[in-house]
Design an enzyme around this catalytic site. Structure first.
Site, PDB file in Angstrom:
ATOM      1  CB  CYS B  83      70.119  -2.764 -25.405  1.00  0.00           C
ATOM      2  SG  CYS B  83      69.057  -4.016 -24.677  1.00  0.00           S
ATOM      3  CG  HIS B 336      73.753  -6.851 -24.500  1.00  0.00           C
ATOM      4  ND1 HIS B 336      74.219  -5.556 -24.581  1.00  0.00           N
ATOM      5  CD2 HIS B 336      72.408  -6.774 -24.653  1.00  0.00           C
ATOM      6  CE1 HIS B 336      73.188  -4.740 -24.768  1.00  0.00           C
ATOM      7  NE2 HIS B 336      72.088  -5.459 -24.793  1.00  0.00           N
TER       8      HIS B 336
END
Lengths: 472, 399
Positions: B83, B336
């Site tokens: 991420c 996200h």
């Protein structure tokens, strides 16, 4: 004389009351049947039974695994080799699968007795497991059950000596499955019983008693395979045994007919209660009859055996769940990115020591235990200086957990958890099974159980899950 | 070890609309972010001398950026670090420029999650097919939540309510972010009653699954004012990767992440921050789940270990609070798109430090922190941006 030194059993935790069949189809018998969960099969149940026998006695010196079933997980690929690895037996033990007949369990037992008697094996683990399926709405559907049983066959000092045996073939088409069949097929019931079951078992038992020069009255307990409660009761009476005193309960009201595992399962149930001096007769059926006479010198070593597994149970919520767990009914397919779990036969072989054998690495320098095993110690960075320790044979505790509704699978939520093992206080990521998700708590005691994870790569990927510690 | 402090500046940024971009390909979103950044910086594609692109799994190599933007014959490198992939693009571009090799570099991050047919990042982790076949991102962070509640003696209902306050805060901030996936107020009751994804995390405790791209133009600090009067300077970058998945690491306490603590420490040392709560004006952190934001307060030193619950109740991290966190609505509102998120967090800090954040503007913001936490989770990046001009020698002339 070869005989049995230790016993073990495995009955899946789920039971379906036969009332559920009545609700579904209008006819249903009494009691309940055992149902292997969606992550269980004959391999996993066999491992459960084998570990029960191994944990009861000693793992030392086991040099053979004989497995019997008509429902092995693979049509082409051995089950006994998987049992040996999951039980952490040494590489290269002799492994044999027996199949094709409902006598596969006793076929395996007789072969093991012969091997030990002949000296080609010193200590042979015999395991039988079964998960036969009946057509929806058939009698088989409710009469069959899923279970596994195991006995350890040794020569010198066996607690239970096998003093006589006969094995006779009887070619008949009564109960069968073709290569392509998922469900058991059968001919007319009256024909099957009179010309098959009754004919063969009577002949086998008569021959055994004749060879042993015994009358039925001289048998302490008769262990007789039965297709169902009614036909079992009729046969044992006609064999001359007192059903109340001399006959081991066929477990039809609690487990069901477990096929190739049935005679061994009932034998384990008898031996669990046996006393020195007991004389036990075992008769199985399937394309003939295997009959054995056992003399109890002392009770064999046992751990959980049948009684503890019978007591530990969870009622299956519904008939639908039974269809789902046994792979008879499909639910909504999982979304695209979850359909094909990654798998590789290469990795499965390479990682076998820490996946199938569930070994962790214990650092020889600082004692840190890690799973998967780390070549470079996390704590002290000692390189390639560790000892492998087996995690699976001792319980553990839930360190943290969740109930995951996103993870998919046949029965959401998936209980993902972090387990701290009693062996080495090692942290493992595990799925919890055989549990009501709402009851899971941090600190709960769990045991490791060998299960099917998925069929990525087109083969069965086995690994260990945890479940509530039986009796814990 | 050296420092990145004041060596490079951001002279332009762009951010695509985040959301379920059924209409847009990865290339479309890269173009959307990049052309906003070109315009913001007042440059043309020909000014870009090198590029770094972060994506977890929406494309390979640097070619997609070259293809989309027609950047020709310059080095373009794909970076991936879970991420933190977008942050990694920013970080590599910053170091590329700081090295003196390039005057201007492009950092771009993007992800296309809505082409998979699955409302999440996927199921199953690890190299071995059986070790974690049913692991999901919500599972990993639920382990933290349940352990956090257990260790601090927080009853489940109370714990869920604390987490709900974080979701409500971030959704509120998101209503002021036109580019966010969601611009909708929610209530504590809604959060508490939402379907459970992975206990105790419900639907509103989880960031959505989203498409998006974001982009930064990195320039030598001494050249920055040739492009604009309000460049934003990189004051510090910390980056740390844990050894062994935390979840199975011996002794891991499940109350926060060592990688966060280490990355923050590196960044604070470069900037000279000793009390982040007082010295920072705002922070945009990796609230992939509400529990993540709660432990980040502690990991990044915004409060002491175990004190996050009382700070949440006190409103310390609301827009009006002592240290506003996730002023743009965070991952909770933006979603996200993995590779984009690191640059999206930087985009918010950049806009705030230029006093261009509209109704969510933090007054007199001078120093802001952006953060991503990646992987199982294992990878953490903390970047600190400031609008104070460094003391520099005579700026070079442009070109």
């Amino acid at each position: 004389m070869s005989g049995i030194s230790a016993i073990g059993a495995y009955i899946p935790m789920y039971r379906l009351p036969r009332e559920a069949f009545k609700q579904a189809w209008g006819t249903g018998g009494a009691g309940e049947r055992s149902v292997a969960s969606y992550d269980e099969d004959t391999t996993t149940m066999a491992v459960g039974a084998a570990l029960d026998a191994l944990n009861a006695g000693s793992r030392e010196g086991v040099d053979a695994v004989f497995f019997g079933s008509t429902t092995p997980a693979y049509a082409e690929k051995q089950t006994a080799s998987m049992i040996a690895v999951a039980c952490d037996l040494p590489a290269g033990v002799r492994t044999v699968d027996f199949g094709g007949s409902l006598r596969a369990g006793t076929n395996a037992l007789l072969a093991a007795l012969d091997a030990v008697q002949a000296g080609s094996s010193r200590k042979a683990l015999v395991v039988a497991a079964e998960t036969r399926k009946g057509y929806p709405r058939s009698d088989f559907e409710q009469n069959l059950g899923d279970a596994a049983a195991a006995v350890m066959v040794t020569k010198s000092g066996a607690a239970v000596e096998v003093v006589e045996s006969v094995s006779m073939s009887h070619e008949i088409v009564d109960v069968w499955r073709l290569d392509k069949d998922r469900f058991v097929r059968s001919w007319e019931d009256r024909f099957n019983i009179t010309e098959g079951y009754e004919y063969a078992v009577k002949a086998g038992v008569k021959e055994l008693l004749k060879k042993a020069k015994l009358t039925p009255a001289e048998i302490s307990k008769a262990v007789v395979y039965g297709p169902d409660a009614r036909n079992h009761a009729a046969l044992v009476r006609s064999l001359g045994f007192d059903p109340a005193k001399q006959v081991q309960d066929g477990l039809f009201g609690t487990v069901g007919n477990t096929g190739a595992a049935h005679a061994l399962l009932l034998l384990v149930a008898v031996l669990e209660q046996a006393k020195a001096g007991d004389r036990i007769l075992v008769a199985s059926y399937g394309d003939g009859c295997d009959a054995l006479l056992l003399q109890v010198k002392q009770p064999p070593v046992k751990a959980r055996a049948v009684s503890m597994h019978l007591a530990a149970k969870r009622t299956l919520a519904s008939y639908d769940r039974f269809l789902l767990y046994r792979g008879i009914m499909e639910t909504n397919p999982e979304q695209p990115s979850r359909v094909e779990p990654y798998a590789a036969a290469t990795v499965t072989l390479r990682d076998q020591r820490y996946t199938l054998r569930l070994h962790a690495a214990k650092c020889n320098k600082c004692g840190t235990v890690t799973h998967p095993p780390q070549r470079v110690c996390y704590t002290c960075r000692a390189k390639d200086d560790f000892t492998e320790v087996r995690i699976a044979d001792k319980p553990g505790s839930i360190f943290s957990y969740t109930r995951d509704n996103l993870a998919g699978g046949p029965e959401p939520p998936v209980v993902n958890c972090i387990v701290e093992s009693d062996e080495g206080q090692c942290r493992l990521f595990c799925i919890m099974t055989d549990v009501d998700p709402m009851t899971v708590k941090i600190g709960a005691r769990v045991e490791f159980t060998f299960r099917r994870m998925h069929e990525g790569g087109g083969f069965i990927n086995y690994y260990w899950k945890v479940r509530p510690l039986l009796g814990g | 070890m050296g420092t990145i402090k004041d060596k490079v500046a951001i002279i332009g940024m762009g951010c695509s609309k985040f959301g379920e971009r059924w209409d847009a390909s990865p290339e479309d979103m890269i173009i959307e972010a990049a052309y906003e950044a070109y315009e913001d910086a007042g440059i043309t594609p020909d000014d870009i001398q090198a590029a770094w692109v972060g994506t977890l799994r929406s494309g390979e190599a640097g070619g997609i950026v070259a293809d989309a933007l027609k950047l020709k014959q310059i080095p373009i490198t794909r970076v991936e670090n879970w991420c933190a992939s977008g942050h990694e693009a920013l970080r590599n571009a910053a170091f590329g420029v700081a090295s003196g090799m390039y005057d201007i570099a492009l950092a771009v991050g993007y992800e296309k999650l809505k082409d998979t047919g699955f409302g999440g990042l996927g199921v199953g982790r690890g190299q071995n097919p059986v070790l974690q076949p049913k692991a999901t991102a919500p599972s990993y962070f639920s382990f933290i939540a349940n352990r956090y509640f257990h260790a601090h003696g927080i009853p489940e209902d109370e714990g869920k309510e604390l987490l709900a306050r974080i979701a409500v805060k971030n959704h509120h901030n998101g209503t002021m972010s036109p580019k966010a996936h969601f611009q909708k107020e929610i209530t504590i009751e809604q959060v508490m009653k939402a379907p459970i994804i992975a206990w105790p995390l419900g639907l509103f405790d989880c960031c959505p699954t989203t498409d998006g791209a974001a982009c930064a133009i990195i320039c030598r600090a001494d050249l920055a004012k040739n492009f604009r009067q309000d460049p934003i300077y990189i004051k510090g970058i910390g980056f740390a990767v844990d050894s062994m998945l935390p979840m199975v690491r011996p002794g891991f306490n499940y109350l926060g992440f060592d990688a966060n603590r280490a990355a923050a420490k590196q960044a604070y040392e470069q900037v000279g921050i000793s009390n982040p709560r007082k010295e920072l004006d705002l922070a945009v952190v990796h609230d992939c789940f509400t529990i993540t934001e709660m432990v980040i307060y502690e990991d990044l030193g915004f409060t002491k270990p175990g004190h996050a619950p009382e700070e949440v109740r006190a409103g310390t991290f609301t827009l009006e609070g002592e240290l506003p966190v996730n002023t743009d609505g965070g991952l909770k509102s933006f979603g996200h798109p993995v590779g984009a998120s690191g640059l999206r967090t930087a985009y918010e800090i950049y806009k705030q430090l230029q006093n261009k954040a509209g109704p969510r503007q933090v007054k007199d913001a001078e120093l802001g922190l952006c953060h991503t936490l990646g992987g199982p989770p294992q990878v953490s990046c903390v970047t600190i941006l400031g609008n104070a001009s460094p003391t520099l020698g005579v700026p070079h002339k442009r070109g």
